[in-house]
Scaffold this motif. Structure first.
Motif, PDB file in Angstrom:
ATOM      1  N   ARG A 103     -83.522 -37.301 -11.289  1.00 18.78           N
ATOM      2  CA  ARG A 103     -82.813 -36.352 -12.181  1.00 18.78           C
ATOM      3  C   ARG A 103     -81.306 -36.567 -12.113  1.00 18.78           C
ATOM      4  O   ARG A 103     -80.614 -36.522 -13.127  1.00 18.78           O
ATOM      5  CB  ARG A 103     -83.147 -34.901 -11.808  1.00 18.78           C
ATOM      6  N   GLU A 104     -80.811 -36.804 -10.898  1.00 14.24           N
ATOM      7  CA  GLU A 104     -79.368 -37.029 -10.741  1.00 14.24           C
ATOM      8  C   GLU A 104     -78.945 -38.316 -11.467  1.00 14.24           C
ATOM      9  O   GLU A 104     -77.906 -38.356 -12.148  1.00 14.24           O
ATOM     10  CB  GLU A 104     -79.021 -37.096  -9.235  1.00 14.24           C
ATOM     11  N   LEU A 105     -79.765 -39.354 -11.336  1.00 15.35           N
ATOM     12  CA  LEU A 105     -79.431 -40.607 -12.038  1.00 15.35           C
ATOM     13  C   LEU A 105     -79.455 -40.408 -13.549  1.00 15.35           C
ATOM     14  O   LEU A 105     -78.598 -40.929 -14.279  1.00 15.35           O
ATOM     15  CB  LEU A 105     -80.406 -41.720 -11.635  1.00 15.35           C
ATOM     16  N   GLN A 106     -80.432 -39.650 -14.018  1.00 13.16           N
ATOM     17  CA  GLN A 106     -80.501 -39.389 -15.467  1.00 13.16           C
ATOM     18  C   GLN A 106     -79.271 -38.599 -15.918  1.00 13.16           C
ATOM     19  O   GLN A 106     -78.729 -38.835 -17.000  1.00 13.16           O
ATOM     20  CB  GLN A 106     -81.779 -38.611 -15.807  1.00 13.16           C
ATOM     21  N   ARG A 107     -78.833 -37.684 -15.075  1.00  9.07           N
ATOM     22  CA  ARG A 107     -77.640 -36.889 -15.423  1.00  9.07           C
ATOM     23  C   ARG A 107     -76.407 -37.806 -15.498  1.00  9.07           C
ATOM     24  O   ARG A 107     -75.620 -37.744 -16.446  1.00  9.07           O
ATOM     25  CB  ARG A 107     -77.426 -35.789 -14.368  1.00  9.07           C
ATOM     26  N   LEU A 108     -76.283 -38.696 -14.530  1.00  4.95           N
ATOM     27  CA  LEU A 108     -75.137 -39.611 -14.521  1.00  4.95           C
ATOM     28  C   LEU A 108     -75.198 -40.562 -15.719  1.00  4.95           C
ATOM     29  O   LEU A 108     -74.178 -40.870 -16.340  1.00  4.95           O
ATOM     30  CB  LEU A 108     -75.116 -40.420 -13.208  1.00  4.95           C
ATOM     31  N   ASP A 109     -76.416 -41.006 -16.019  1.00  4.55           N
ATOM     32  CA  ASP A 109     -76.591 -41.920 -17.160  1.00  4.55           C
ATOM     33  C   ASP A 109     -76.145 -41.229 -18.455  1.00  4.55           C
ATOM     34  O   ASP A 109     -75.394 -41.801 -19.256  1.00  4.55           O
ATOM     35  CB  ASP A 109     -78.066 -42.332 -17.252  1.00  4.55           C
ATOM     36  N   ALA A 110     -76.618 -39.993 -18.622  1.00  9.32           N
ATOM     37  CA  ALA A 110     -76.262 -39.242 -19.838  1.00  9.32           C
ATOM     38  C   ALA A 110     -74.758 -38.995 -19.903  1.00  9.32           C
ATOM     39  O   ALA A 110     -74.158 -38.989 -20.984  1.00  9.32           O
ATOM     40  CB  ALA A 110     -77.018 -37.914 -19.858  1.00  9.32           C
ATOM     41  N   ALA A 111     -74.143 -38.823 -18.749  1.00 13.03           N
ATOM     42  CA  ALA A 111     -72.710 -38.502 -18.734  1.00 13.03           C
ATOM     43  C   ALA A 111     -71.833 -39.732 -18.938  1.00 13.03           C
ATOM     44  O   ALA A 111     -70.741 -39.625 -19.507  1.00 13.03           O
ATOM     45  CB  ALA A 111     -72.353 -37.824 -17.404  1.00 13.03           C
TER      46      ALA A 111
END
Ligand code: PLP
Length: 451
Positions: free
Chosen positions: A4-12
């Motif tokens: 989830r954290e990686l997905q958040r960073l990717d989206a950001a």
């Protein structure tokens, strides 16, 4: 790994190519972690059969340690040197010679770049230069095809005929002209395929005559148009294109970025269709996608002019002929030759795959199943007996792609066409697995559509 954290960073922080980035950010990107043979694994632990070889490129399959070792050896010995200062490196020289051996006819000369797009940019400039130094600066128009794909740089995207790409950034640049592609399923009506192939090729002759042969530098085309939906031209198309190019002294550029290095069961797509290009951009399969590398390949005639009449070649990149990329390419080609990967794909896999692909063509959702060697497409249609298209083009393809993923299968969708391009090392057992998963996926897609 905190997914989830990686997905958040990717989206950001990460803009994805050829994606609706806002929609992707809402959905959450899939993170891939490992690959072996024809399979990749994602961070959630799902094993996926990659029927698309990454992006038409992982020809020898994932996880070949020899390629990692070749890269490591070269990095330790000499990680980088350029080819600018009257020098170069051994792998770069050996790769140029290897490509001369593998490429058809008198295509014996390589200019190295980092990608297929840059190979096409190189070709665009050097072909114009070729004519200019022979006193023909007016012979500079390129003819290409609507919906062709030649990469994403300014010249590559201009040579390509994708309207969505032209719409962003004010393309195409001047003096690039597009003709209709050979797309029998969508355009051939009741015509016999071979007759249609000749008609489609003669669109080139009409455009050359319209522009004037003295103004036309080259015609560029993918032997099989990949990105738009694997348009496999009728057998008559390319020989007729070659005849027309010779008649008007127009250089013939075969964009082999997808077809090159075994995709059709021949080393190059031009060999599959039986024509001889003057110029060939290559990339992707040259390293099986393990490291970025592209090359513009030229015939003796073109290279002689570029070497002898042109003076300094005012073109090149820091990484032209990068020794690590060249070492990986050489190792990839060594494995392909030693393990007879292209021959095996042609003789053992292609016929079986073609049979199973034709079975998928029987599905009620499939209007046409086409295949050449190890590249194919399923054209999804609303009304099987007729050659028709879904009204909201792309929606059904995206649905089918997502269902395939749920079933552990990677198929790409272009509009409502499902594309196939597995690693060349796929086994008959994996072809069966592909078939089962694709059939289930088609059934579930049809059910979602209420068909
Ligand atoms: N030419 C063709 C036929 C391609 O399919 C592609 C990429 O898919 C390119 C050129 C561009 O290559 P790259 O993505 O390596 O720049």
């Amino acid at each position: 790994m905190d997914i989830r954290e990686l997905q958040r960073l990717d989206a950001a922080h990460h803009l994805h190519p050829f994606n609706d980035n806002a929609a992707l950010a809402r959905r959450g990107t899939r993170i891939l972690t490992r690959g072996e043979g024809c399979y990749v694994w994602d961070a959630e632990g799902n094993r996926l059969l990659d029927a698309f070889a990454g992006l038409w490129c992982v020809n020898i399959g994932y996880g070949r340690r020899e390629l990692a070792e070749a890269a490591a050896r070269q990095m330790e010995q000499l990680a980088y040197y350029n080819s600018f200062f009257q020098c170069t490196t051994e792998p770069t020289i050996r790769l140029a010679a290897k490509l001369a051996e593998l490429a058809p006819g008198d295509i014996n000369h390589a200019f190295f770049v980092n990608s297929g797009s840059e190979a096409n940019d190189t070709i665009f400039r050097l072909v114009r230069h070729f004519w200019a130094v022979q006193g023909k600066p007016e012979k500079k128009a390129f003819i290409a095809r609507h919906n062709g794909y030649h990469g994403t740089t300014v010249a590559g995207a201009s040579l390509g005929g994708m309207k969505a790409m032209h719409g962003q950034g004010g393309l195409p640049i001047p003096d690039i002209h597009h003709i209709d592609p050979p797309y029998w399923f969508g355009d051939g009506g009741d015509m016999d395929e071979d007759e249609y192939g000749l008609l489609a090729a003669r669109r080139l002759e009409d455009r050359i005559l319209e522009l004037g042969p003295d103004r036309v530098a080259a015609f560029i085309g993918e032997p099989i148009m990949g990105a738009i939906g694997v348009y496999i031209p009728p057998r008559t198309y390319w020989p007729e294109v070659e005849r027309i190019c010779r008649k008007y002294d127009v250089l013939l550029v075969a964009d082999e970025v997808i077809c090159g290095f075994g995709r059709t069961g021949q080393w190059f797509g031009s060999q599959y269709f039986g024509f001889q290009p003057d110029v060939m951009p290559v990339a992707k399969g040259i390293t099986s996608g393990y490291i970025p590398l592209g090359a513009a390949l030229f015939s003796d005639r073109v290279a002689r002019v570029l070497r002898e009449a042109g003076g300094e070649l005012a073109h090149g990149a820091t990484y032209s002929g990068h020794p690590v990329c060249a070492a990986v390419a050489l190792e990839n080609l060594r494995i392909m030759e030693e393990e007879r990967i292209v021959e095996r794909a042609r003789e053992e896999i292609a016929p079986y795959l073609a049979r199973r692909w034709a079975e998928l063509g029987e599905h009620r959702l499939v209007g046409q199943a086409r295949i050449a060697g190890l590249v194919g497409a399923l054209e999804l249609v609303p009304d099987k007996p007729r050659r028709s298209f879904f009204p909201d083009r792309g929606r059904v393809g995206a649905l089918c792609r997502d269902i395939a993923l749920r079933n552990g299968l990677i198929l790409r969708a272009t509009w409502d066409t499902m594309l196939l391009s597995p690693p060349l090392v796929i086994t008959p057992g994996q072809v069966d697995e592909l078939f089962e998963k694709a059939w289930k996926t088609l059934n579930e897609t049809a059910a979602e559509l209420g068909k």
